[in-house]
Design a protein around this motif. Sequence first.
Motif: not given
Length: 863
Positions: A37-64
């Motif tokens: 948000i500080e570097k690129s603004g709210l819209r780019k931050a929200q888009f980056g958050y989407w990408i991070d959530v998808i990238r974290c969707c891996r077996p080490y984070a999955w609920r059993k």
Amino acid sequence: MENRLPKIPHAFFKWYCRSERYEELHGDLEEFFYERIEKSGLRKAQFGYWIDVIRCCRPYAWRKLSSSRVFNNGSMFRNYFKISLRSLAKNPVSSFINVFGLAVAIGITLLVYSFMEYDYSIDQFHKNKNEVYLTTFFADRDGDTSQYGKTPRPLGEMLKADFKQIKSVCRVEDRRVVLKQGDNIFHEVVRFADPEFLQMFTFPLQWGDSRSLADQHSIILNHDMSVKYFGTENPVGREMLMVLNDTIKKVFTVAGVAERFPKSHDIEFQFLVNFENLVVTDPSYDKADWSEFVSATLLQLNTPDEIDAIRSGMDKYRKLQNLAAPDWKISSFAFEPLVTLHERVARIKDGIARDENVEGRMGMPIIAVFMIVLACLNYMNIAIVSAARRLKEIGIRKTIGANRLKIMVQFLTENIIVTCFALVTGIALCAFVFMPWFVNFSGWPLELKLLDQNVWIFVGVLVFFTGIASGIYPAVFISKFDAVKIFKGSQQFGRKNPFTKVFLGIQLVVACITMTCGVVFTQNHDYQTNRSWGYDEETGMYTAVPDQAAYEKLKAAMLRNPGVLSVSGSEDHIGRTSSRTLIHLGADRHYEVDQFAVDASYFETMGLQLSEGRIFQPYSENDRRAVVVNEYLVERLGLDHPIGTQLELDGLKYEIIGVLKEFHHRNFFQQINPTIFKLADEKDYRFLSLRVEQSSKENVHAALIKEWTSLYPDMPFQGGYQEDVWSGYFFYVGRSQTFTNVIACIAVLLASLGVYGLVALNVSGRMKEFSIRRTLGAGIGHIFSVIVRQYRLLTVTALIAGAPLSYWFAEAYLKMLFAYPMPIDYSGVAIAMGLLLIVLLAVISTQLKKVVTTNALTELKSE
């Protein structure tokens, strides 16, 4: 700082992330979010958050998923399966209606899928389908631009010489000939083609060598023709005689037999011979003549993307052709790829391919949708009404903790299980009833490919969609019931649910539409059968002749027959052949017309009627520059006084001396074309036409065949009654009528089953009420009016809404198929509505019988 995390990805992260790792992982995601948000603004931050959530969707984070939950879910669905089976067994009537209705709809949908799969796979088996192109051109005709599949004769060889991108060129020309092998003599269509034909197209040979097409003395047969002439033996090395007329004959040696063509093919051949044989069979054939055309010029490129270079260099050939043939001025050339040719062939005139599936491609999916809609509405209505018997079950489940979602899942699961039963039945119906009937009925070589994974993907989607579509509303509706109201007996439910009436109304509208189409097509069949062709086809007879000598011999013989009233000769014949030519009215008006070259007596022989002017005079040299036209051409030309008008044809001036009343030389599927008649040269006669006495038709026909056999024992007779020229057309019309009637009957059957199910459930729930009424003295008429009362307004409303829709749909359907359909009125709609009402009353009467035959006292004593 205000938390502005996107809610949807945050919820998704919380859903899949383990609880013990949530704080650690999401803390990092939040930190990255606020830094962005500080570097690129709210819209780019929200888009980056989407990408991070998808990238974290891996077996080490999955609920059993706990094993107990998996076990409980499995037990739950097993329980649903048992409940579904018990419900089916407990309610056989409603179960049969649901399963059979869905099965019929699924069976018809699988039939439609097989048709669409067949249609879209046509000519897709050719290995070079992406590199092969059909050369076409566009030409303007009186303001209309048409695309043609034929091409100037010299074009192919010049393209091959001028473009290195072209790997090979193949010219194709089809000719009608007589083929003789031993005692087998038949009229056939032979395809003259360059040797590259069998390299462009994938037609592997069962016997022989495909390279033998380069030999001008070789002939290649398809499998069916090989069996026709030689049986099951290998015919390679055997000889066949090709007869064009009395003087032109040639012996060919069989050099190959093709394997059976795949069922989904359009481009084909019966006999293949080298293209250069055209010069032998037709001495006047000039391959360098730009004013003449071949049936097709096919190109095979090294790679498909090279077609643009060829397309951009076609102006040179356009100018050459337009200079040599001003009557056929080309506006542009175009190239149709083989891979998509079948989809566009209906728009191309004079092509080597054909498209007989246009109506089916449009109509079959509509039929499938109608059937699925009817079956789903049946299920919805019966599921809602029959749920009255399961109120206590629903109340108990809610009391012990089942929430609304679980109730919905239960009913949807039960519905999908029912749909699976219907699927098995539907596959059987399709494989053993619908498919064999349709293949025999239509001639299309369809098959249900149960080993094809695409079929099962479609089946899976169909079952899921049908199960959800038919069950979602009942599940939502039933899950809303209040457990307290159920046990108090105050839950308002049953026959007055408005949605069941809406669904039943839609069923009746669809049934009305299909029934109307069935009635209208039956009426149209009678109309087409009795429609005038514009000439006397009942006393007409004809035969094809190879040349003028044959015509003269046959004419002399037939004039001796007392049953023959008139004999005429012609180069073309109504219903058999005509040629296309171009006429000019002034310098800038060009019209493409159908042309018949006939003798002076042809009009009398065929019973063609004049509107104004006169016909040709026998032996008149002046009439060699005269034409007789039809009324449609006069209309197109905009002539108020056509007699005496000068037209230009083949560079010569012709005068209009007569106008014929409209007549059809094509079937009623096609519009009347602008048509001209001119005098034929006697040397060009290819048909002999007769007008005979009605009472002598059979005798004259037998005499004609006998005379032909005595004159030409080596050439098969090719002629018959003029009225039989259209037998194929009337067969097709009758077939369309039968198919429409079958679909209408199925639609009415499904709607009737739905009405039967609703009425049966309604009556069974009101048996005590009816028993009380009967005890108090109510008669059959009163009971019947009580049963009908709640459906009366609904039926009337559905029919009022369905009448205009049925009229519009039937009219559009007829206009899609026929250029000259029956003038439609509301009689067909009225008849259909009457038949539908009779069926509905018959269905309701079955329940009236149940009420009347049940012992009222016994029913009142029962709990």
